[in-house]
Write a protein that holds these residues in place. Structure first.
Motif, mmCIF file in Angstrom:
data_model
loop_
_atom_site.group_PDB
_atom_site.id
_atom_site.type_symbol
_atom_site.label_atom_id
_atom_site.label_comp_id
_atom_site.label_asym_id
_atom_site.label_seq_id
_atom_site.Cartn_x
_atom_site.Cartn_y
_atom_site.Cartn_z
ATOM 1 N N LEU A 86 1.828 -3.993 5.816
ATOM 2 C CA LEU A 86 2.992 -3.563 6.591
ATOM 3 C C LEU A 86 2.846 -4.038 8.026
ATOM 4 C CD1 LEU A 86 1.148 -1.209 7.751
ATOM 5 C CD2 LEU A 86 2.377 0.311 6.240
ATOM 6 N N GLU A 87 3.793 -3.676 8.853
ATOM 7 C CA GLU A 87 3.741 -4.077 10.253
ATOM 8 C C GLU A 87 2.476 -3.522 10.907
ATOM 9 O OE1 GLU A 87 5.809 -6.079 12.051
ATOM 10 O OE2 GLU A 87 6.809 -6.539 10.161
ATOM 11 N N ALA A 88 1.841 -4.326 11.755
ATOM 12 C CA ALA A 88 0.599 -3.903 12.403
ATOM 13 C C ALA A 88 0.857 -2.798 13.419
ATOM 14 C CB ALA A 88 -0.050 -5.097 13.091
ATOM 15 N N ASN A 89 -0.186 -1.978 13.651
ATOM 16 C CA ASN A 89 -0.080 -1.000 14.732
ATOM 17 C C ASN A 89 -0.173 -1.739 16.070
ATOM 18 O OD1 ASN A 89 -2.834 -1.509 15.097
ATOM 19 N ND2 ASN A 89 -3.486 0.377 14.101
ATOM 20 N N GLN A 90 -0.077 -1.022 17.163
ATOM 21 C CA GLN A 90 0.040 -1.670 18.470
ATOM 22 C C GLN A 90 -1.195 -2.482 18.838
ATOM 23 O OE1 GLN A 90 1.243 1.037 21.545
ATOM 24 N NE2 GLN A 90 3.241 1.424 20.646
ATOM 25 N N VAL A 91 -2.372 -1.998 18.489
ATOM 26 C CA VAL A 91 -3.563 -2.744 18.893
ATOM 27 C C VAL A 91 -3.828 -3.946 17.986
ATOM 28 C CG1 VAL A 91 -4.721 -0.908 20.158
ATOM 29 C CG2 VAL A 91 -4.985 -1.031 17.696
ATOM 30 N N LEU A 92 -3.596 -3.794 16.690
ATOM 31 C CA LEU A 92 -3.820 -4.932 15.793
ATOM 32 C C LEU A 92 -2.750 -5.997 15.944
ATOM 33 C CD1 LEU A 92 -5.183 -3.470 12.445
ATOM 34 C CD2 LEU A 92 -6.331 -4.935 14.085
ATOM 35 N N ALA A 93 -1.601 -5.622 16.459
ATOM 36 C CA ALA A 93 -0.537 -6.610 16.658
ATOM 37 C C ALA A 93 -0.958 -7.702 17.627
ATOM 38 C CB ALA A 93 0.731 -5.920 17.158
ATOM 39 N N VAL A 94 -1.968 -7.445 18.441
ATOM 40 C CA VAL A 94 -2.505 -8.470 19.339
ATOM 41 C C VAL A 94 -3.122 -9.608 18.531
ATOM 42 C CG1 VAL A 94 -4.199 -8.907 21.162
ATOM 43 C CG2 VAL A 94 -2.903 -6.776 21.148
ATOM 44 N N ALA A 111 4.575 -3.845 1.646
ATOM 45 C CA ALA A 111 4.790 -2.450 1.269
ATOM 46 C C ALA A 111 6.265 -2.085 1.258
ATOM 47 C CB ALA A 111 4.025 -1.536 2.228
ATOM 48 N N GLU A 112 7.051 -2.783 2.080
ATOM 49 C CA GLU A 112 8.470 -2.463 2.184
ATOM 50 C C GLU A 112 9.239 -2.760 0.896
ATOM 51 O OE1 GLU A 112 7.025 -3.884 6.281
ATOM 52 O OE2 GLU A 112 6.706 -4.407 4.171
ATOM 53 N N THR A 113 8.732 -3.697 0.080
ATOM 54 C CA THR A 113 9.483 -4.125 -1.096
ATOM 55 C C THR A 113 8.690 -4.081 -2.396
ATOM 56 O OG1 THR A 113 8.890 -6.436 -0.617
ATOM 57 C CG2 THR A 113 10.990 -5.636 0.267
ATOM 58 N N ALA A 114 7.408 -3.808 -2.355
ATOM 59 C CA ALA A 114 6.575 -3.842 -3.551
ATOM 60 C C ALA A 114 6.827 -2.638 -4.448
ATOM 61 C CB ALA A 114 5.099 -3.879 -3.164
ATOM 62 N N ASP A 136 5.617 9.868 -1.860
ATOM 63 C CA ASP A 136 6.172 8.867 -0.958
ATOM 64 C C ASP A 136 5.947 9.269 0.501
ATOM 65 O OD1 ASP A 136 7.099 7.258 -3.045
ATOM 66 O OD2 ASP A 136 8.968 8.411 -3.198
ATOM 67 N N GLY A 137 6.256 8.361 1.402
ATOM 68 C CA GLY A 137 6.173 8.649 2.822
ATOM 69 C C GLY A 137 4.795 8.498 3.430
ATOM 70 N N LEU A 138 3.874 7.844 2.718
ATOM 71 C CA LEU A 138 2.496 7.717 3.207
ATOM 72 C C LEU A 138 2.179 6.326 3.749
ATOM 73 C CD1 LEU A 138 0.681 9.643 0.322
ATOM 74 C CD2 LEU A 138 1.302 10.506 2.594
ATOM 75 N N LEU A 139 3.118 5.403 3.612
ATOM 76 C CA LEU A 139 2.868 4.032 4.054
ATOM 77 C C LEU A 139 3.383 3.843 5.476
ATOM 78 C CD1 LEU A 139 3.814 2.083 0.808
ATOM 79 C CD2 LEU A 139 1.529 2.652 1.651
ATOM 80 N N ALA A 140 2.455 3.873 6.414
ATOM 81 C CA ALA A 140 2.777 3.699 7.831
ATOM 82 C C ALA A 140 1.578 3.038 8.489
ATOM 83 C CB ALA A 140 3.079 5.045 8.488
ATOM 84 N N PRO A 141 1.772 2.325 9.593
ATOM 85 C CA PRO A 141 0.630 1.710 10.274
ATOM 86 C C PRO A 141 -0.432 2.756 10.614
ATOM 87 C CG PRO A 141 2.687 0.898 11.176
ATOM 88 C CD PRO A 141 3.051 2.030 10.258
ATOM 89 N N ALA A 142 -1.681 2.403 10.446
ATOM 90 C CA ALA A 142 -2.766 3.313 10.785
ATOM 91 C C ALA A 142 -2.711 3.647 12.274
ATOM 92 C CB ALA A 142 -4.113 2.674 10.445
ATOM 93 N N GLY A 175 -9.420 2.945 3.165
ATOM 94 C CA GLY A 175 -8.845 3.031 1.839
ATOM 95 C C GLY A 175 -7.512 2.290 1.857
ATOM 96 N N PHE A 176 -7.522 1.006 1.441
ATOM 97 C CA PHE A 176 -6.284 0.232 1.432
ATOM 98 C C PHE A 176 -5.359 0.733 0.326
ATOM 99 C CE2 PHE A 176 -8.826 -3.776 2.836
ATOM 100 C CZ PHE A 176 -8.840 -3.337 4.144
ATOM 101 N N ALA A 177 -4.075 0.857 0.636
ATOM 102 C CA ALA A 177 -3.093 1.148 -0.405
ATOM 103 C C ALA A 177 -2.914 -0.101 -1.261
ATOM 104 C CB ALA A 177 -1.762 1.552 0.225
ATOM 105 N N GLY A 178 -2.913 0.087 -2.563
ATOM 106 C CA GLY A 178 -2.737 -1.046 -3.458
ATOM 107 C C GLY A 178 -1.953 -0.670 -4.695
ATOM 108 N N ILE A 179 -1.613 -1.681 -5.474
ATOM 109 C CA ILE A 179 -1.015 -1.468 -6.789
ATOM 110 C C ILE A 179 -1.800 -2.300 -7.792
ATOM 111 C CG2 ILE A 179 1.285 -0.956 -5.891
ATOM 112 C CD1 ILE A 179 2.129 -3.794 -6.730
#
Length: 197
Positions: A117-125, A62-65, A147-153, A102-106
């Protein structure tokens, strides 16, 4: 990452959550792999596209797409693998609050990709990246180009449990794939439920 996911909800449930007047016919799937035909929601409605943007990438950072042609991919849940000792333990990650993710896609032409994108704290496990999940109330804003909607759940929006090794086969396809693995057969070091119920 997101290498496999599931979509087995009733079309009426999908239509209600994604504000659709019609949903193309699709077969319920518990093991959707790259190159499969998948259901996507675009600004002009729902369609079936090939999962693999321009025939190359099924996931894009998501950071570069590029995000000019946006879509959402409805999902009942997705699979991720956690390294345990010398092996990997698969987990099924599901919504904790809504019926669907609802996954963000193109999309481009007849193809699409899921943004990660980077995982949230629980999925990072389990893994350091995860699909970008758009909140239900933000679907129209995402599809409209905001814009501004792409963030870890939020951590509380997801739940997960370990599943059996059958999901490692791309040919496997049944509801048994998402059933929780009994704790007695887990590899040493794997948790039965990292979060959720």
């Amino acid at each position: 990452m997101c290498g496999r996911y599931a979509l087995h909800s009733n079309p009426d449930v999908i239509a209600l959550q994604f504000h659709l007047t019609a949903v193309p016919a699709f077969a319920p799937r518990y093991n959707i792999a790259p190159a499969a035909q998948v259901l996507v929601v675009r600004p002009d409605g729902a369609a079936l596209l090939k999962w693999g943007w321009r025939g190359k990438a099924h996931n894009l950072r998501a950071e570069t797409a590029p995000t000019r042609r946006r879509c959402l991919l409805p999902a009942s849940g997705f699979y991720e693998w956690r390294r345990v000792g010398a092996g990997k333990q698969p987990y099924y990650v599901r919504p904790a609050r809504e019926a669907l993710f609802g996954f963000a896609g193109i999309w481009d032409g007849e193809t699409c990709a899921i943004l990660t994108l980077e995982a949230n704290q629980v999925l990072a496990v389990i893994h350091h990246r995860m699909p970008a999940i758009i909140a239900t109330q933000d679907y129209a804003r995402w599809l409209g180009g905001e814009d501004g909607l792409l963030a870890p759940a939020p951590d509380a929006a997801v739940a997960a449990h370990p599943v059996g090794p059958q999901i490692n086969s791309g040919a496997a396809e049944s509801a048994q794939l998402i059933e929780p693995l009994p704790s007695g057969v887990l590899p040493q070091g794997a948790s039965r439920s990292l979060f959720g119920d």
